[in-house]
Design a protein around this motif. Structure first.
Motif, mmCIF file in Angstrom:
data_model
loop_
_atom_site.group_PDB
_atom_site.id
_atom_site.type_symbol
_atom_site.label_atom_id
_atom_site.label_comp_id
_atom_site.label_asym_id
_atom_site.label_seq_id
_atom_site.Cartn_x
_atom_site.Cartn_y
_atom_site.Cartn_z
ATOM 1 N N LYS A 185 14.417 13.988 7.504
ATOM 2 C CA LYS A 185 13.817 12.663 7.723
ATOM 3 C C LYS A 185 14.881 11.597 7.970
ATOM 4 C CE LYS A 185 10.067 13.820 4.507
ATOM 5 N NZ LYS A 185 9.381 13.475 3.242
ATOM 6 N N ARG A 186 16.141 11.982 7.834
ATOM 7 C CA ARG A 186 17.301 11.108 8.069
ATOM 8 C C ARG A 186 17.369 9.936 7.111
ATOM 9 N NH1 ARG A 186 20.124 14.497 10.081
ATOM 10 N NH2 ARG A 186 21.616 12.894 10.719
ATOM 11 N N THR A 187 16.793 10.093 5.913
ATOM 12 C CA THR A 187 16.896 9.017 4.923
ATOM 13 C C THR A 187 16.885 9.570 3.512
ATOM 14 O OG1 THR A 187 15.946 6.940 4.106
ATOM 15 C CG2 THR A 187 14.393 8.634 4.882
ATOM 16 N N LEU A 188 17.730 8.971 2.690
ATOM 17 C CA LEU A 188 17.737 9.215 1.247
ATOM 18 C C LEU A 188 17.572 7.886 0.507
ATOM 19 C CD1 LEU A 188 20.780 11.706 1.048
ATOM 20 C CD2 LEU A 188 18.352 12.290 0.885
ATOM 21 N N LEU A 233 16.499 7.028 -3.359
ATOM 22 C CA LEU A 233 16.360 8.268 -4.122
ATOM 23 C C LEU A 233 17.572 8.497 -5.020
ATOM 24 C CD1 LEU A 233 15.034 10.583 -1.259
ATOM 25 C CD2 LEU A 233 13.705 9.299 -2.948
ATOM 26 N N ALA A 234 17.427 9.427 -5.951
ATOM 27 C CA ALA A 234 18.540 9.863 -6.796
ATOM 28 C C ALA A 234 18.852 11.318 -6.466
ATOM 29 C CB ALA A 234 18.182 9.724 -8.273
ATOM 30 N N VAL A 235 20.096 11.596 -6.165
ATOM 31 C CA VAL A 235 20.555 12.951 -5.852
ATOM 32 C C VAL A 235 21.430 13.408 -7.021
ATOM 33 C CG1 VAL A 235 21.744 14.420 -4.181
ATOM 34 C CG2 VAL A 235 20.534 12.358 -3.405
ATOM 35 N N GLN A 236 21.024 14.505 -7.672
ATOM 36 C CA GLN A 236 21.631 14.856 -8.952
ATOM 37 C C GLN A 236 22.291 16.231 -8.940
ATOM 38 O OE1 GLN A 236 18.983 13.888 -12.380
ATOM 39 N NE2 GLN A 236 17.450 13.637 -10.782
ATOM 40 N N GLY A 237 23.557 16.254 -9.351
ATOM 41 C CA GLY A 237 24.228 17.503 -9.694
ATOM 42 C C GLY A 237 24.379 18.505 -8.568
ATOM 43 N N LEU A 238 24.485 18.055 -7.316
ATOM 44 C CA LEU A 238 24.570 18.984 -6.192
ATOM 45 C C LEU A 238 25.979 19.024 -5.611
ATOM 46 C CD1 LEU A 238 21.262 18.252 -4.240
ATOM 47 C CD2 LEU A 238 21.666 19.883 -6.095
ATOM 48 N N ASP A 239 26.350 20.184 -5.076
ATOM 49 C CA ASP A 239 27.600 20.315 -4.338
ATOM 50 C C ASP A 239 27.324 19.889 -2.905
ATOM 51 O OD1 ASP A 239 29.934 20.972 -3.060
ATOM 52 O OD2 ASP A 239 30.055 23.019 -3.841
ATOM 53 N N LEU A 240 27.813 18.714 -2.536
ATOM 54 C CA LEU A 240 27.540 18.154 -1.213
ATOM 55 C C LEU A 240 28.725 18.332 -0.270
ATOM 56 C CD1 LEU A 240 25.707 14.873 -2.291
ATOM 57 C CD2 LEU A 240 24.715 17.075 -1.659
ATOM 58 N N ASP A 247 20.701 3.514 1.658
ATOM 59 C CA ASP A 247 20.533 2.239 0.962
ATOM 60 C C ASP A 247 19.936 2.470 -0.421
ATOM 61 O OD1 ASP A 247 20.948 0.250 3.382
ATOM 62 O OD2 ASP A 247 19.603 1.859 4.061
ATOM 63 N N ASP A 248 20.616 1.994 -1.457
ATOM 64 C CA ASP A 248 20.145 2.087 -2.840
ATOM 65 C C ASP A 248 19.953 3.539 -3.289
ATOM 66 O OD1 ASP A 248 19.473 0.875 -5.273
ATOM 67 O OD2 ASP A 248 17.331 1.031 -4.851
ATOM 68 N N THR A 249 20.673 4.469 -2.687
ATOM 69 C CA THR A 249 20.643 5.863 -3.128
ATOM 70 C C THR A 249 21.640 6.037 -4.260
ATOM 71 O OG1 THR A 249 20.155 6.570 -0.875
ATOM 72 C CG2 THR A 249 20.882 8.272 -2.405
#
Length: 367
Positions: free
Chosen positions: A20-23, A26-33, A44-46
């Motif tokens: 969707k090309r947007t985060l 949202l909160a992105v937790q504990g991932l290997d990015l 914005d505000d992620t």
């Protein structure tokens, strides 16, 4: 339905949002990015918390409106776990003598125990915050029946009559559709989770299966013999294998008591560094009532902490308080005699029941 739609806790969830090309928000937790393309994704505000990122990627995210709380890397545990522990996770490395649960405990002791320096204190608080969040997600996903707490002595040896009674209780509660919740230690706590674990298997003879498991565990009855104690627990789990992630129920232990070997029969394990948070969390989660089997200072503390919550109604209705072992709770530690006049001063309090009958306790808690 995702219980936490604003939180991304797996790469599979992340891919859905990347399409969707947007985060944003949202909160992105504990991932290997590492290597995950985020340059053309709105942030914005992620909130990125406990994720593995290069310094360049982190700087870019912040410049584009995100907040980044990095993973602290000095400790052997994640500083923002995105899921609860499992028996397999806590026992990882046991065969090589570097069991994860033990490694973390040794680190905890070496870095000040309950009084850690600032970096370690921050790491522990972040870790426990992650466990808080993961526990909330897990409990939101449990919709089958009441959550029943089982409290009692940690020193009860495997094979004793009290151990067997607690295992029978856990088995019966699970078969009645309840989620068994304990403090995650040995003794009565392990027995209740063991009974709930066997109760989830389903295809074996009920009483015979529980008794057989206890007889096998009784070859290493005392938790002070940690290696054989853990080895036989792993063997019993393997013999009564199940794919049910809730088999054994839920436990909430602490590394403050990490000298005790991990209770490996709860399916979901919310292990904390802070014992104060852990104690409050156990009682807050046990919304369907609590069974108090015989125990000493820790169990008595839980009795009156639960009574305080019930007296003031701070967490809403808390369910019955069931004391298993009439003589123990009226003669050896007569706490019921103190609760009666206390609860008489409150406008609304839970039922307080003394019984020697496991079946009566189960019928009261899961009508």
């Amino acid at each position: 339905m995702d219980a936490t739609p604003d939180e991304i806790e797996s790469l599979a969830e992340l891919r859905t949002w990347l399409d969707k090309r947007t985060l944003a928000g949202l909160a992105v937790q504990g991932l290997d990015l590492t290597g995950v393309p985020l340059v053309d994704v709105a942030v914005d505000d992620t909130l990125f918390i406990g994720c593995r990122l290069s310094s360049v990627a982190a700087a870019d995210l912040v410049a584009r409106g995100a907040s980044v709380v990095p993973e602290l890397t000095h400790a052997p545990y994640p500083t923002h776990p995105s899921a609860l522990y499992t028996p397999a996770a806590l026992s990882a490395g046991f065969e090589t003598g570097a069991m994860y649960d033990t490694v973390v405990y040794e680190h905890f002791v070496a870095h000040g125990g309950p009084l850690p320096p600032i970096r370690e204190a921050l790491s522990q608080r972040l870790h426990d915050h992650g466990i808080d969040n993961a526990l909330g997600d897990a409990l939101a996903s449990w919709a089958d029946g009441p959550v029943i707490g089982v409290m009692g002595g940690h020193a009860e040896p495997r094979g004793s009559s009290a151990y067997r009674a607690a295992a029978e209780l856990g088995f019966s509660l699970r078969r009645a559709g309840a989620l068994v919740l304990t403090g995650g230690g040995p003794g009565v706590m392990e027995a209740a989770n063991l009974g709930a674990y066997i109760g989830a298997v389903g295809s074996v003879a009920p009483v015979d299966a529980v008794d057989a498991a206890i007889d096998e565990l009784a070859a290493a009855p005392y938790f002070t013999d940690q290696r054989p104690y853990t080895a036989v627990a792993l063997a019993v789990r393997a013999r009564f294998a199940t794919d049910d992630p809730w088999a054994g129920g839920l436990s909430i232990p602490t590394w403050l008591y990490g000298h005790e070997p991990a209770n490996l029969f709860a399916g979901q394990i919310a292990k904390y560094f802070s014992n104060a948070i852990r104690e409050d969390t156990i009682l807050r989660a046990a919304r369907g009532g609590i069974v108090f089997a015989p125990g000493k200072a820790g169990t008595v503390q839980e009795v009156f902490q639960a009574a305080t919550k019930a007296f003031y109604g701070s967490d809403g209705a808390s369910g019955p308080m069931v004391f298993l072992g009439k003589r123990y709770w009226t003669e050896e530690l007569p706490v019921e005699a103190l609760l009666r006049p206390l609860f008489a001063m409150a406008s609304e309090t839970p039922p307080v029941v003394l019984t020697d009958d496991v079946a009566e306790a189960v019928a009261l808690l899961v009508p």
